[in-house]
Design an enzyme around this catalytic site. Structure first.
Site, PDB file in Angstrom:
ATOM      1  N   GLY A 186       0.519  -1.090  -0.246  1.00  0.00           N
ATOM      2  CA  GLY A 186       0.016  -0.069   0.095  1.00  0.00           C
ATOM      3  C   GLY A 186       0.762   1.401   0.140  1.00  0.00           C
ATOM      4  O   GLY A 186       0.207   2.033   0.356  1.00  0.00           O
ATOM      5  N   GLU A 188       1.536   3.208  -2.213  1.00  0.00           N
ATOM      6  CA  GLU A 188       1.200   3.890  -3.595  1.00  0.00           C
ATOM      7  C   GLU A 188       0.235   4.535  -3.010  1.00  0.00           C
ATOM      8  O   GLU A 188      -0.502   6.027  -3.522  1.00  0.00           O
ATOM      9  CB  GLU A 188       0.495   3.330  -4.701  1.00  0.00           C
ATOM     10  CG  GLU A 188       2.105   2.837  -5.670  1.00  0.00           C
ATOM     11  CD  GLU A 188       2.420   1.058  -4.430  1.00  0.00           C
ATOM     12  OE1 GLU A 188       2.253   0.926  -3.908  1.00  0.00           O
ATOM     13  OE2 GLU A 188       3.563   0.986  -4.882  1.00  0.00           O
ATOM     14  N   ASP A 297       9.825   4.211  -8.599  1.00  0.00           N
ATOM     15  CA  ASP A 297       9.060   2.951  -7.823  1.00  0.00           C
ATOM     16  C   ASP A 297       9.704   1.755  -8.327  1.00  0.00           C
ATOM     17  O   ASP A 297       9.223   0.668  -8.270  1.00  0.00           O
ATOM     18  CB  ASP A 297       8.266   3.640  -8.406  1.00  0.00           C
ATOM     19  CG  ASP A 297       7.404   2.540  -8.393  1.00  0.00           C
ATOM     20  OD1 ASP A 297       6.967   1.738  -7.001  1.00  0.00           O
ATOM     21  OD2 ASP A 297       6.198   2.039  -8.987  1.00  0.00           O
TER      22      ASP A 297
END
Lengths: 528, 274
Positions: A186, A188, A297
């Site tokens: 999570g 993001e 990322d």
């Protein structure tokens, strides 16, 4: 013996066979008939001593049974095999026990996920952990559930975090002693990552390690202002464990927001890191951050595999990882000391890694509003897909995506439970990426061989004493390569995209291979 | 500014396929505007806010100024999915099935989508000159001398080797179409890449199809279908290059190209029931 006594004896025998002890987990490598834990052994090798299927017999490998799960979504599970059954998890809070001989369903667990989940990547799940007569898995809404291995009955379920705030969970837990170690997902959504340990008997939480330090804790100075509060650093892939050192090795994901680094100036500890935790307390022993202040990322969630290597004439207890940022790393796992790193794919964001293990960053590679071309792309390099180490060949096997992408960013306010990446990325149409299976010499970081693929492969790895490496590809092929040369020896079209790693075990003395493909489990054995 | 109850959304979740190289945003969310007019229409900051989101998410297809590319030209003030603010909202939120337009309901809050709608509205220029080309001449060229219909389907007629063009005027900008006619290999969809197989006897087969790690399938210009184990061939390759001739810039006059483009822009498909 009276009939009742006979039945009680049989019941006890069946019960005993359904259990997995801590000692069995420690000695999992020596029990080739089973697959008891995510990485085959605590060290994360995914290597089997089974050799019936080998470079000479592989041409006789053929499907044995196929079980269609009926669950839609990505099947990424590493099945566990013991007591005559295969235990596997699927997407959307599904799990099954299958009869090992036929693939018939023994039991099915399902819990409907709640509405309103915030997820980056779907409702997938990567597998069970087992201890005694219990199976443990996370549910997508960030709970940890214990099932009775014999029946699939829920024994207990504990919330790990509030899914309404963006927390989810997808990774297979890891059993260490009497504890269930589990991570979350999570990053993001502006969450704050953690690694938890729960008592396997009661489900009570024993310790938590927060991957993002809070105000007053060491490391918070690496976050500008209060940005640590939404710092990400999720822990969605299973770690490894060294029983001798009593250390758990677990990896962490990207900082939040992913691609706008301006709002979180600093190195952003402990994101994109490997942390070594004392197994009994969860206390941080050491950490190593692969990509400080990441803006691409590049989660560091790739398997931390524990092997002993020789460096400068000295045997070193090492942990190796093919990191998503494009470099292969070797660290001393006793203290986190950097040993070496080497690039395994095209890299444009750094010219190398310095003597302390810090990237030598190329300026101008951060995402921009108009897009910045960076290699590797968002997916790496290598990402979470399971790797394998063969003590027979002394090679480390993993897949790699080779190419570049455009990275964009925009400003975004934080709103609880909502997407907080401040970014996106795009393929470069004229430069489609390719894929590779690499065999890496982990003592030097030099590739021994490469098996080139037409596109990046999402499959995991399995190596065996039969001199083979098994992997799958996105087109649905299960593939066997010669572990020494990379030569393709066998392939089978399963009919479904392969994202999961293969496993192997034996049934009635015969070696089997199993793989999740599409929405099915397919098993293989040698034909006469 | 928080807006309430301007859209009804269900099943909100997204799937970002991180295991795949292209991090596609796929979503099962359905989110429909409940008001036909943008509730932020009077907010002078709305368009600026929408522009900040537009740049990273929309420019890869629609261009940095909304001039279009692989996605439609948004400066024309005419939109394929309808002209109401709610039509634009619904397209951004839910995507357009059968096209490259993805859904963004899980990437943006409702008010952010309305801000993007405001920004898209601000891009529209209403002083555009009509298409210069002779559409009728272009249509004749397409079905005749140009040979386009040998490879492209329009409304059920034509060849299958190239992309269907029945609604290409909705899906691509004029600039993109011009580039596609003059330099066809500039931006090729993967399914129209050139696949070449050379048999051991030297026979070469060229067409479109698929190539994986072990096999190759090809449909050639004559419509013949082939499938091979790659290990049985002398070679097999896939190039991100179009099979379409790149000579139209030389073989056609400027007026003929303008006419052809006018015809392509006019291909709007059948109006979807809304």
């Amino acid at each position: 013996m009276k009939p009742a006594a006979i039945s009680m004896t049989l019941l006890f025998a069946a019960f005993a066979a359904s259990t997995v002890t801590e000692q069995q987990l420690r000695e999992a490598q020596s029990d080739s008939a089973t697959w008891l834990t995510y990485g085959k052994n605590y060290l994360g090798w995914r290597y089997s001593e089974l050799a019936e299927i080998n470079t000479r017999t592989i041409s006789r490998l053929a499907p044995r049974w196929i079980h269609q799960t009926g669950a839609s979504g990505s099947h990424e599970t590493t099945p566990l095999v013991f007591a005559g059954r295969m235990f596997l998890t699927g997407p959307s809070n599904n799990a099954w026990a299958l009869d090992l001989l036929t693939g018939k369903e023994v039991w099915h667990y399902h819990k409907a996920p709640p509405a309103g989940l915030s997820m980056c990547c779907g409702e997938q799940n990567r597998g069970f952990a087992a201890l005694d007569d219990k199976l443990f898995k996370v549910n997508i809404e960030a709970t940890l559930v214990a099932l009775d291995a014999r029946s699939g009955t829920v024994l207990w379920e504990r919330p790990m975090a509030d899914y309404k705030k963006g927390y989810t969970a997808t990774g297979a837990p890891l059993i260490v002693k009497n504890k269930v170690i589990a991570g979350m997902a999570g990053a993001e959504f502006g969450t704050r990552g953690f690694i938890d340990a729960y008592d396997a008997s009661t489900g009570e939480r024993v310790w938590r390690f927060n991957t993002i330090p809070a105000k007053g804790e060491p490391g918070v100075e690496t976050w500008a202002g209060d940005s640590w509060q939404h710092g990400g650093g999720s822990t969605w892939v299973t770690g490894t464990y060294d029983p001798e050192l009593n250390l758990i090795y677990w990896t962490t994901a990207n900082p939040g927001p992913g691609m706008d680094g301006d709002v979180r100036a600093g190195d952003n500890l402990y994101t994109n890191s490997l942390v070594a935790l004392e197994a009994d307390t969860g206390k941080l022993k050491w950490y190593f951050q692969f990509t400080p202040h990441d803006t691409h990322d590049w989660d560091a969630v790739e398997d931390p595999v524990l092997i002993d290597i020789v460096r400068q004439g000295r045997k070193v207890k090492a942990v190796v990882q093919a990191n998503r940022n494009g470099f292969f790393y070797a660290l001393d796992r006793t203290n986190g000391q950097f040993l070496f790193a080497s690039p395994y794919t095209k890299i444009t964001w750094a010219t190398g890694i310095d003597a302390n293990g810090r990237p030598i960053v190329v300026p101008g590679m951060d995402p921009t509003e108009t897009g910045t071309k960076v290699c590797p792309g968002l997916g790496g390099g290598h990402t979470w897909h399971p790797t394998s180490y063969s003590p027979q060949t002394q090679l480390f096997y993993f897949n790699s995506a080779d190419g570049c992408q455009l990275f964009y960013r925009n400003k975004q306010e934080f709103h609880e439970g909502q997407w907080y990446q401040a970014s996106t990325e795009a393929a470069i149409p004229s430069e489609p990426p390719t894929g590779t299976v690499l065999a890496m010499d982990p003592t030097s970081g030099n590739p021994r061989w490469r098996f080139e693929m037409v596109s990046p492969s999402p499959g995991g790895m399995l190596s065996t004493a039969g001199g083979l490496v098994f992997t799958g590809d996105g087109e649905g092929y299960l593939i066997a390569l010669d572990a020494n040369t990379g030569k393709p020896l066998w392939h089978f079209q399963t009919g479904g995209e392969i994202i999961a790693p293969p496993i192997t075990y034996s049934l009635n003395g015969k070696q089997q291979i199993a793989i999740a493909a599409g929405t099915s489990i397919v098993t293989f054995a040698l034909t006469p | 500014m928080r807006i309430s109850l301007t859209a009804a959304c269900t099943g909100r979740y997204s799937l970002r396929l991180q295991h795949r190289w292209i991090a596609l945003i796929v979503t099962s969310a359905a989110c429909f505007a409940q008001t036909s007019q943008n509730p932020l229409a009077g907010d002078p900051n709305a368009a600026a806010g929408g522009g900040a989101a537009f740049r990273p998410y929309c420019t890869p297809c629609h261009g940095i100024r909304g001039e279009g590319g692989r996605g439609p030209d948004l400066t024309r003030g005419v939109y394929s999915a309808g002209d109401k603010d709610s039509d634009l909202f619904n397209v951004i939120a839910n995507g357009v099935p059968g096209t490259d337009m993805a859904a963004f309901a899980d990437q943006f809050r409702e008010e952010d989508i309305w801000r993007i709608v405001a920004f898209v509205r601000s891009l529209a220029r209403h002083d555009m000159a009509p298409m210069a080309g002779d559409r009728a001449a272009g249509e004749k060229l397409f079905w005749g001398k140009g040979g386009c219909s040998a490879c492209h389907v329009v409304n059920g007629k034509g060849g299958r080797l190239g992309p269907e063009l029945s609604r290409i005027g909705r899906e691509r900008s004029l600039a993109f179409l011009r580039e596609s006619v003059l330099t066809p290999s500039a931006d090729v969809q993967p399914e129209f890449a050139t696949i070449t197989a050379v048999k051991r006897d030297g026979t070469k087969i060229v067409g479109i199809g698929s190539l994986d790690n072990f096999t190759v399938q090809i449909t050639d210009a004559a419509g013949n279908y082939y499938s091979f184990e790659r290990s049985d061939l002398a070679s097999s390759t896939r190039e991100l290059k179009s099979l379409m001739p790149d000579e139209y810039g030389r073989s056609l006059t400027a007026a003929e190209i303008d006419g052809l483009l006018a015809y392509l822009v006019s291909l709007r498909g059948v109006e979807a029931a809304r």
